[in-house]
Write a protein that holds these residues in place. Structure first.
Motif, PDB file in Angstrom:
ATOM      1  N   LYS A 347      41.392  50.125  47.196  1.00  0.00           N
ATOM      2  CA  LYS A 347      41.496  50.928  45.972  1.00  0.00           C
ATOM      3  C   LYS A 347      42.965  51.065  45.524  1.00  0.00           C
ATOM      4  N   ILE A 348      43.846  51.252  46.515  1.00  0.00           N
ATOM      5  CA  ILE A 348      45.267  51.413  46.189  1.00  0.00           C
ATOM      6  C   ILE A 348      45.843  50.112  45.609  1.00  0.00           C
ATOM      7  N   LEU A 349      45.509  48.995  46.246  1.00  0.00           N
ATOM      8  CA  LEU A 349      46.083  47.726  45.794  1.00  0.00           C
ATOM      9  C   LEU A 349      45.573  47.350  44.397  1.00  0.00           C
ATOM     10  N   ARG A 350      44.300  47.679  44.153  1.00  0.00           N
ATOM     11  CA  ARG A 350      43.742  47.435  42.813  1.00  0.00           C
ATOM     12  C   ARG A 350      44.465  48.292  41.779  1.00  0.00           C
ATOM     13  N   PHE A 351      44.753  49.536  42.169  1.00  0.00           N
ATOM     14  CA  PHE A 351      45.478  50.461  41.296  1.00  0.00           C
ATOM     15  C   PHE A 351      46.893  49.912  41.012  1.00  0.00           C
ATOM     16  N   LEU A 352      47.569  49.458  42.071  1.00  0.00           N
ATOM     17  CA  LEU A 352      48.941  48.942  41.876  1.00  0.00           C
ATOM     18  C   LEU A 352      48.929  47.645  41.066  1.00  0.00           C
ATOM     19  N   ASN A 353      47.812  46.914  41.124  1.00  0.00           N
ATOM     20  CA  ASN A 353      47.672  45.697  40.292  1.00  0.00           C
ATOM     21  C   ASN A 353      47.252  46.024  38.860  1.00  0.00           C
ATOM     22  N   GLU A 354      47.072  47.308  38.578  1.00  0.00           N
ATOM     23  CA  GLU A 354      46.644  47.780  37.253  1.00  0.00           C
ATOM     24  C   GLU A 354      45.264  47.243  36.886  1.00  0.00           C
ATOM     25  N   GLU A 355      44.355  47.258  37.892  1.00  0.00           N
ATOM     26  CA  GLU A 355      42.997  46.743  37.666  1.00  0.00           C
ATOM     27  C   GLU A 355      41.929  47.797  37.945  1.00  0.00           C
ATOM     28  N   SER A 356      42.351  49.079  38.091  1.00  0.00           N
ATOM     29  CA  SER A 356      41.395  50.132  38.468  1.00  0.00           C
ATOM     30  C   SER A 356      40.580  50.611  37.285  1.00  0.00           C
ATOM     31  N   ASN A 357      39.389  51.156  37.581  1.00  0.00           N
ATOM     32  CA  ASN A 357      38.674  51.851  36.514  1.00  0.00           C
ATOM     33  C   ASN A 357      39.189  53.297  36.460  1.00  0.00           C
ATOM     34  N   LEU A 358      38.828  53.995  35.384  1.00  0.00           N
ATOM     35  CA  LEU A 358      39.391  55.332  35.140  1.00  0.00           C
ATOM     36  C   LEU A 358      39.068  56.298  36.287  1.00  0.00           C
ATOM     37  N   LEU A 359      37.850  56.190  36.818  1.00  0.00           N
ATOM     38  CA  LEU A 359      37.431  57.107  37.883  1.00  0.00           C
ATOM     39  C   LEU A 359      38.334  56.942  39.121  1.00  0.00           C
ATOM     40  N   ASP A 360      38.602  55.690  39.497  1.00  0.00           N
ATOM     41  CA  ASP A 360      39.466  55.450  40.664  1.00  0.00           C
ATOM     42  C   ASP A 360      40.880  55.952  40.405  1.00  0.00           C
ATOM     43  N   ILE A 361      41.356  55.780  39.173  1.00  0.00           N
ATOM     44  CA  ILE A 361      42.712  56.264  38.842  1.00  0.00           C
ATOM     45  C   ILE A 361      42.757  57.778  39.049  1.00  0.00           C
ATOM     46  N   ILE A 362      41.742  58.463  38.543  1.00  0.00           N
ATOM     47  CA  ILE A 362      41.719  59.935  38.667  1.00  0.00           C
ATOM     48  C   ILE A 362      41.676  60.334  40.142  1.00  0.00           C
ATOM     49  N   LYS A 363      40.844  59.629  40.918  1.00  0.00           N
ATOM     50  CA  LYS A 363      40.728  59.957  42.351  1.00  0.00           C
ATOM     51  C   LYS A 363      42.079  59.787  43.052  1.00  0.00           C
ATOM     52  N   ILE A 364      42.791  58.716  42.713  1.00  0.00           N
ATOM     53  CA  ILE A 364      44.096  58.472  43.355  1.00  0.00           C
ATOM     54  C   ILE A 364      45.094  59.561  42.960  1.00  0.00           C
ATOM     55  N   ILE A 365      45.098  59.920  41.699  1.00  0.00           N
ATOM     56  CA  ILE A 365      46.038  60.962  41.246  1.00  0.00           C
ATOM     57  C   ILE A 365      45.733  62.282  41.967  1.00  0.00           C
ATOM     58  N   ILE A 366      44.440  62.605  42.053  1.00  0.00           N
ATOM     59  CA  ILE A 366      44.074  63.864  42.722  1.00  0.00           C
ATOM     60  C   ILE A 366      44.484  63.822  44.203  1.00  0.00           C
ATOM     61  N   SER A 367      44.356  62.637  44.817  1.00  0.00           N
ATOM     62  CA  SER A 367      44.678  62.544  46.247  1.00  0.00           C
ATOM     63  C   SER A 367      46.160  62.811  46.519  1.00  0.00           C
ATOM     64  N   MET A 368      47.012  62.551  45.539  1.00  0.00           N
ATOM     65  CA  MET A 368      48.457  62.758  45.748  1.00  0.00           C
ATOM     66  C   MET A 368      48.883  64.132  45.273  1.00  0.00           C
ATOM     67  N   ARG A 369      47.917  64.972  44.893  1.00  0.00           N
ATOM     68  CA  ARG A 369      48.211  66.211  44.165  1.00  0.00           C
ATOM     69  C   ARG A 369      49.365  67.001  44.802  1.00  0.00           C
ATOM     70  N   SER A 370      50.246  67.423  43.919  1.00  0.00           N
ATOM     71  CA  SER A 370      51.331  68.279  44.381  1.00  0.00           C
ATOM     72  C   SER A 370      51.910  68.967  43.155  1.00  0.00           C
ATOM     73  N   ILE A 371      52.554  70.059  43.398  1.00  0.00           N
ATOM     74  CA  ILE A 371      53.159  70.857  42.344  1.00  0.00           C
ATOM     75  C   ILE A 371      54.236  70.039  41.608  1.00  0.00           C
ATOM     76  N   TYR A 372      54.839  69.087  42.365  1.00  0.00           N
ATOM     77  CA  TYR A 372      55.917  68.283  41.761  1.00  0.00           C
ATOM     78  C   TYR A 372      55.379  67.407  40.629  1.00  0.00           C
ATOM     79  N   PHE A 373      54.164  66.880  40.810  1.00  0.00           N
ATOM     80  CA  PHE A 373      53.567  66.054  39.754  1.00  0.00           C
ATOM     81  C   PHE A 373      53.331  66.905  38.501  1.00  0.00           C
ATOM     82  N   ILE A 374      52.869  68.136  38.724  1.00  0.00           N
ATOM     83  CA  ILE A 374      52.593  69.004  37.570  1.00  0.00           C
ATOM     84  C   ILE A 374      53.897  69.320  36.835  1.00  0.00           C
ATOM     85  N   LYS A 375      54.947  69.613  37.605  1.00  0.00           N
ATOM     86  CA  LYS A 375      56.245  69.933  36.984  1.00  0.00           C
ATOM     87  C   LYS A 375      56.756  68.740  36.162  1.00  0.00           C
ATOM     88  N   VAL A 376      56.659  67.551  36.771  1.00  0.00           N
ATOM     89  CA  VAL A 376      57.172  66.354  36.077  1.00  0.00           C
ATOM     90  C   VAL A 376      56.283  66.010  34.885  1.00  0.00           C
TER      91      VAL A 376
END
Ligand SMILES: Cc1cc2nc3c(=O)[nH]c(=O)nc-3n(C[C@H](O)[C@H](O)[C@H](O)COP(=O)(O)OP(=O)(O)OC[C@H]3O[C@@H](n4cnc5c(N)ncnc54)[C@H](O)[C@@H]3O)c2cc1C
Length: 386
Positions: A347-376
């Motif tokens: 899933k990660i490699l597909r994401f880095l290749n810019e080949e993910s579907n929207l659902l996988d993108i959202i899942k990856i973003i949520i998995s990295m969740r941190s206050i720093y992402f919200i601030k940025v």
């Protein structure tokens, strides 16, 4: 091939992008009557580097690979993650071998000419572009230009940016220390605590490996620092101080959301690093060079714009991730640990290749969740440079 110095296409730079593009032209019958000139200033040092990429199944470069792996490890102070590269094998080849392989094929074909000359500048003249070389001038309808000039490097600093800077050694140990079947994707256990910095190990044989110390940060370090980290790593994790250095490589790769595609004009298309083909959040460009070269040929055939414009969705994500790493550089270890621990490698490699579907993108973003992402993210709503 026309007898004079007029060509259909000129490719400036016979490096990674220039040769990928040449290889695509060579293999596409549509262009069999087109004349193509490649101009490169040459490299007196003949430095060999190692290019790595991941690929699903068989690929164009399998006959010249140095090695490939279907498993790898990620280490951090938070723990180890075993990564499964069976869907996308991680592959490595020597830049020298890659160039020789492509050049050999090109030289057999009369449609191509390869010239050693330094390009000084280019100008538009009626229906042609004139490439002014140190030795002579060359003419074409369209130029593909992989030179990255100092002006652009300065302008990058006005956008979200980091540099991927590193030194790597190919070492031969006196005993069999490496597992040829598995590589180290990232290891954060030895690092400068204020930076995103890690070690990367590519075993070629049981006693030979490329080992690199890499930073994702703004400024380069003293050579001694990268080297001390490599020695330290070999001592601590392979229990060896007894090794020979067979070769070395060093690089500074821009990771940025600078809009490179805007540097192209109607008749001059920037390619490679100068065309924005380096993925901003990873520093990898081998796969993009192959993918975008195909895209350029398709665009020529269908009369479309030849520039490669970043996909909006991924451009936004790259900007945020780079922004977080740029502002909170020490957080890199945690961010990558969360991403790799909580998602499958595929899933990660597909994401880095810019080949993910929207659902996988959202899942990856949520998995990295941190206050720093919200601030940025909030900052990105009103500021271009993060
Ligand atoms: C040491 C190192 C290791 C890397 N490893 C990886 C990796 O593992 N995976 C990955 O995806 N990416 C990697 N990269 C990043 C990226 O893939 C490379 O930087 C890649 O070479 C970029 O391709 P390019 O065509 O833009 O530039 P280059 O390959 O540098 O090609 C540019 C060419 O233009 C020529 N040139 C420059 N100026 C002129 C002029 N005025 N006239 C004529 N010719 C000129 C140069 O001689 C050169 O051959 C690495 C980079 C480095 C430096």
């Amino acid at each position: 091939m026309k007898a004079n110095s007029k060509f259909d296409y000129i490719i400036v730079g016979g490096g990674l992008s220039g040769l990928h593009l040449s290889y695509c032209f060579l293999n596409d019958k549509y262009f069999k009557d087109y004349s193509i000139l490649i101009i490169d200033k040459g490299n007196p040092k003949k430095q060999d580097n190692y290019f790595s990429f991941w690929e699903s199944g068989a690929g164009n470069w399998d006959t010249i690979l140095k090695n490939k792996w279907d498993k790898g490890d990620f280490f951090s102070s938070k723990g180890k993650v075993e990564m499964d590269f069976s869907d996308y094998n991680y592959k490595t080849l020597s830049s020298y071998k890659f160039k020789e392989h492509v050049k050999k094929k090109i030289k057999k074909n009369k449609q191509f000419k390869f010239i050693n000359d330094t390009v000084l500048k280019m100008r538009k003249e009626k229906n042609n572009v004139v490439v002014i070389g140190n030795k002579r001038n060359y003419y074409a309808k369209h130029i593909f230009d992989s030179r990255l000039n100092n002006k652009t490097i300065k302008k990058i600093k006005n956008y979200t940016f980091l540099n991927q800077h590193f030194i790597g050694w190919v070492v031969k140990t006196n005993k069999k220390k490496f597992n040829k079947k598995s590589f180290v994707f990232m290891d954060y256990r030895i690092r400068d605590k204020n930076s995103t910095a890690f070690t990367y190990v590519l075993p070629f044989k049981k006693d030979v490996a490329l080992i690199e110390h890499t930073y994702f940060s703004k400024d380069e370090c003293d050579k001694e620092l990268y080297e001390a980290n490599i020695k330290n790593y070999l001592k601590k994790y392979y229990n060896t101080t007894d090794f020979k250095i067979l070769g070395s490589e060093a690089g500074v790769i821009p990771m940025t959301t600078y809009p490179f595609h805007k540097d192209s004009t109607k008749n001059i298309t920037k390619i490679g690093t100068a065309g924005g083909w380096v993925k901003p959040s990873t520093g990898y460009s081998f796969t993009n060079c192959e993918k975008f070269s195909f895209k350029i040929l398709e665009n020529i055939k269908s009369g479309k714009d030849l520039r490669i414009v970043p996909k909006k969705r991924y451009f936004f994500l790259d900007n945020i991730l780079l922004g977080v790493l740029s502002k909170y550089n020490y957080r890199g270890e945690t961010i990558f640990y969360r991403m790799i621990k909580r998602n499958s490698t595929k899933k990660i490699l597909r994401f880095l290749n810019e080949e993910s579907n929207l659902l996988d993108i959202i899942k990856i973003i949520i998995s990295m969740r941190s206050i720093y992402f919200i601030k940025v993210f909030i900052k990105s709503l009103y500021k271009r440079t993060l």
